[in-house]
Design a protein around this motif. Sequence first.
Motif, PDB file in Angstrom:
ATOM      1  N   ASP A 191       0.856  -1.178   0.000  1.00  0.00           N
ATOM      2  CA  ASP A 191       0.000   0.000   0.000  1.00  0.00           C
ATOM      3  C   ASP A 191       0.900   1.238   0.000  1.00  0.00           C
ATOM      4  O   ASP A 191       2.131   1.134  -0.008  1.00  0.00           O
ATOM      5  CB  ASP A 191      -0.968   0.019   1.187  1.00  0.00           C
ATOM      6  CG  ASP A 191      -0.272  -0.121   2.540  1.00  0.00           C
ATOM      7  OD1 ASP A 191       0.882   0.356   2.667  1.00  0.00           O
ATOM      8  OD2 ASP A 191      -0.868  -0.706   3.458  1.00  0.00           O
ATOM      9  N   ARG A 192       0.283   2.394   0.030  1.00  0.00           N
ATOM     10  CA  ARG A 192       1.038   3.645  -0.053  1.00  0.00           C
ATOM     11  C   ARG A 192       1.984   3.809   1.138  1.00  0.00           C
ATOM     12  O   ARG A 192       3.149   4.201   0.975  1.00  0.00           O
ATOM     13  CB  ARG A 192       0.083   4.837  -0.136  1.00  0.00           C
ATOM     14  CG  ARG A 192       0.782   6.182  -0.317  1.00  0.00           C
ATOM     15  CD  ARG A 192      -0.209   7.320  -0.240  1.00  0.00           C
ATOM     16  NE  ARG A 192      -1.225   7.219  -1.273  1.00  0.00           N
ATOM     17  CZ  ARG A 192      -2.289   8.005  -1.335  1.00  0.00           C
ATOM     18  NH1 ARG A 192      -2.493   8.941  -0.416  1.00  0.00           N
ATOM     19  NH2 ARG A 192      -3.165   7.876  -2.318  1.00  0.00           N
ATOM     20  N   ASP A 221      -6.015   9.382  -9.050  1.00  0.00           N
ATOM     21  CA  ASP A 221      -4.902   8.731  -8.366  1.00  0.00           C
ATOM     22  C   ASP A 221      -3.711   8.614  -9.310  1.00  0.00           C
ATOM     23  O   ASP A 221      -3.868   8.396 -10.523  1.00  0.00           O
ATOM     24  CB  ASP A 221      -5.303   7.344  -7.881  1.00  0.00           C
ATOM     25  CG  ASP A 221      -6.189   7.399  -6.639  1.00  0.00           C
ATOM     26  OD1 ASP A 221      -6.265   8.476  -6.014  1.00  0.00           O
ATOM     27  OD2 ASP A 221      -6.806   6.372  -6.307  1.00  0.00           O
ATOM     28  N   SER A 277      -1.646   6.301  -9.772  1.00  0.00           N
ATOM     29  CA  SER A 277      -1.438   4.987 -10.381  1.00  0.00           C
ATOM     30  C   SER A 277      -2.388   4.686 -11.530  1.00  0.00           C
ATOM     31  O   SER A 277      -2.289   3.629 -12.161  1.00  0.00           O
ATOM     32  CB  SER A 277      -1.569   3.894  -9.313  1.00  0.00           C
ATOM     33  OG  SER A 277      -2.808   3.996  -8.645  1.00  0.00           O
ATOM     34  N   HIS A 334      -0.765  16.287  -5.906  1.00  0.00           N
ATOM     35  CA  HIS A 334      -0.823  15.872  -4.513  1.00  0.00           C
ATOM     36  C   HIS A 334       0.389  15.004  -4.202  1.00  0.00           C
ATOM     37  O   HIS A 334       0.681  14.047  -4.930  1.00  0.00           O
ATOM     38  CB  HIS A 334      -2.112  15.085  -4.234  1.00  0.00           C
ATOM     39  CG  HIS A 334      -3.340  15.930  -4.230  1.00  0.00           C
ATOM     40  ND1 HIS A 334      -4.270  15.877  -3.217  1.00  0.00           N
ATOM     41  CD2 HIS A 334      -3.801  16.865  -5.096  1.00  0.00           C
ATOM     42  CE1 HIS A 334      -5.251  16.730  -3.466  1.00  0.00           C
ATOM     43  NE2 HIS A 334      -4.987  17.342  -4.618  1.00  0.00           N
ATOM     44  N   SER A 354       2.934  12.998  -1.069  1.00  0.00           N
ATOM     45  CA  SER A 354       3.041  12.461   0.279  1.00  0.00           C
ATOM     46  C   SER A 354       4.477  12.016   0.502  1.00  0.00           C
ATOM     47  O   SER A 354       5.112  11.450  -0.398  1.00  0.00           O
ATOM     48  CB  SER A 354       2.095  11.273   0.456  1.00  0.00           C
ATOM     49  OG  SER A 354       2.121  10.794   1.783  1.00  0.00           O
ATOM     50  N   GLU A 384       1.864  15.359   3.943  1.00  0.00           N
ATOM     51  CA  GLU A 384       1.241  15.593   2.643  1.00  0.00           C
ATOM     52  C   GLU A 384       1.290  17.074   2.289  1.00  0.00           C
ATOM     53  O   GLU A 384       1.265  17.932   3.167  1.00  0.00           O
ATOM     54  CB  GLU A 384      -0.200  15.093   2.645  1.00  0.00           C
ATOM     55  CG  GLU A 384      -0.314  13.595   2.889  1.00  0.00           C
ATOM     56  CD  GLU A 384      -1.745  13.087   2.780  1.00  0.00           C
ATOM     57  OE1 GLU A 384      -2.663  13.929   2.634  1.00  0.00           O
ATOM     58  OE2 GLU A 384      -1.936  11.855   2.849  1.00  0.00           O
ATOM     59  N   GLU A 419       9.534  11.498  -1.432  1.00  0.00           N
ATOM     60  CA  GLU A 419       8.151  11.898  -1.691  1.00  0.00           C
ATOM     61  C   GLU A 419       7.567  11.106  -2.861  1.00  0.00           C
ATOM     62  O   GLU A 419       8.272  10.742  -3.806  1.00  0.00           O
ATOM     63  CB  GLU A 419       8.055  13.391  -2.004  1.00  0.00           C
ATOM     64  CG  GLU A 419       7.937  14.267  -0.790  1.00  0.00           C
ATOM     65  CD  GLU A 419       7.538  15.684  -1.128  1.00  0.00           C
ATOM     66  OE1 GLU A 419       6.723  16.257  -0.374  1.00  0.00           O
ATOM     67  OE2 GLU A 419       8.062  16.240  -2.113  1.00  0.00           O
ATOM     68  N   LEU A 420       6.272  10.916  -2.803  1.00  0.00           N
ATOM     69  CA  LEU A 420       5.533  10.165  -3.807  1.00  0.00           C
ATOM     70  C   LEU A 420       4.375  11.010  -4.319  1.00  0.00           C
ATOM     71  O   LEU A 420       3.652  11.626  -3.520  1.00  0.00           O
ATOM     72  CB  LEU A 420       4.987   8.872  -3.181  1.00  0.00           C
ATOM     73  CG  LEU A 420       4.033   8.016  -4.014  1.00  0.00           C
ATOM     74  CD1 LEU A 420       4.768   7.398  -5.199  1.00  0.00           C
ATOM     75  CD2 LEU A 420       3.420   6.920  -3.131  1.00  0.00           C
ATOM     76  N   THR A 448       0.819  11.224  -5.281  1.00  0.00           N
ATOM     77  CA  THR A 448      -0.338  10.380  -4.964  1.00  0.00           C
ATOM     78  C   THR A 448      -1.543  10.673  -5.846  1.00  0.00           C
ATOM     79  O   THR A 448      -2.418   9.818  -5.996  1.00  0.00           O
ATOM     80  CB  THR A 448      -0.753  10.554  -3.498  1.00  0.00           C
ATOM     81  OG1 THR A 448      -1.092  11.933  -3.258  1.00  0.00           O
ATOM     82  CG2 THR A 448       0.389  10.148  -2.574  1.00  0.00           C
ATOM     83  N   GLY A 449      -1.599  11.857  -6.427  1.00  0.00           N
ATOM     84  CA  GLY A 449      -2.749  12.166  -7.271  1.00  0.00           C
ATOM     85  C   GLY A 449      -2.633  13.512  -7.943  1.00  0.00           C
ATOM     86  O   GLY A 449      -1.719  14.294  -7.679  1.00  0.00           O
TER      87      GLY A 449
END
Length: 328
Positions: free
Chosen positions: A11-12, A67, A69, A175, A177, A182, A208-209, A211-212
């Motif tokens: 998961d994230r 999202d 992904s 966005h 995270s 965030e 950092e990732l 996310t959307g």
Amino acid sequence: MTPLTYIRASDRADALARVGTDGRFLGGGTNLVDLLRQNVEQASALVDISRLDGAIREIEGGGLLIDASVKNAALAAHPIVRSRYPVLARALLAGASAQIRNMATVGGNILQRTRCMYFYDADGARCNKRQPGAGCDALDGFNRYHAILGASDQCVATHPSDMCVALAMLDAVVHLSGPAGERQVPLMDFHVLPGDMPQIETVLKPGELITGIELPPPSDAIANSEYRKVRDRSSYAFALISVAGGLSLANGQVTQIRIALGGVAAKPWRASRAEHALLGRAPTPDAFLAAIREELVDAQPLSGNAFKIGLVERTTVAVLTALAGANA
């Protein structure tokens, strides 16, 4: 290719915990894996996030949250995107090939490297982006595809994404995270111009990732929008230039105007000068031409790409004229 560790995130939170300082997130891998294979990029670990759930959903106020992904093909085919954000659907379909769109993710598209043929040539070419201080062979080399706006003597490569040009026109928000929590960054502030540090392409922090992506509620100019890409061949080619435009009229005057350009800079280029020049004006080809020429006043073409100035002018006028006709 240097040996590395492969980790499949559950998961994230798991992905963020396991990426470390030298790891990289792996979505579709359509750009990152190529660069790793050619030893242009290095990573100690790949954290696979491609199997994390991805959704496209409406949010309070009428906008859309996508999202990171979500696959490019799925986003382009989504009914809400096609009906309310046509410029985004068309930009996505103009990018790469159907096979790549089926693999590439929204987050990965945003993070694909600003690059040129010299960036890929790790054994024979000088590239400040790949090796700071090495020099830039594109300045006096083959530079047909390179930047005319916002470049520096350190790097003249252009950002390759079609999707990001549309997102810039839409005022999308990224966005993020990471270890510090965030945060949200406007897409237009996410990518940076090369300056003296061309190796830094975004404001993304270590670990950092994405996310959307958040899209604003549709407006008249967003509904009446178009993406036009000019390239050397009709498929699987980067843009020589591209134009994302949106326009609305009332009483014979421009009331809303959005213009973003691709293939001209190291990031999607929002044509703010042209937009300001057109507000309240009659939507004529002459007005469109004068406005885009004002946007291009600081353009600095290289030996092989001066044609881009005229190409941007003609394409922008054509896009805006068509939109004005549709809104009449």
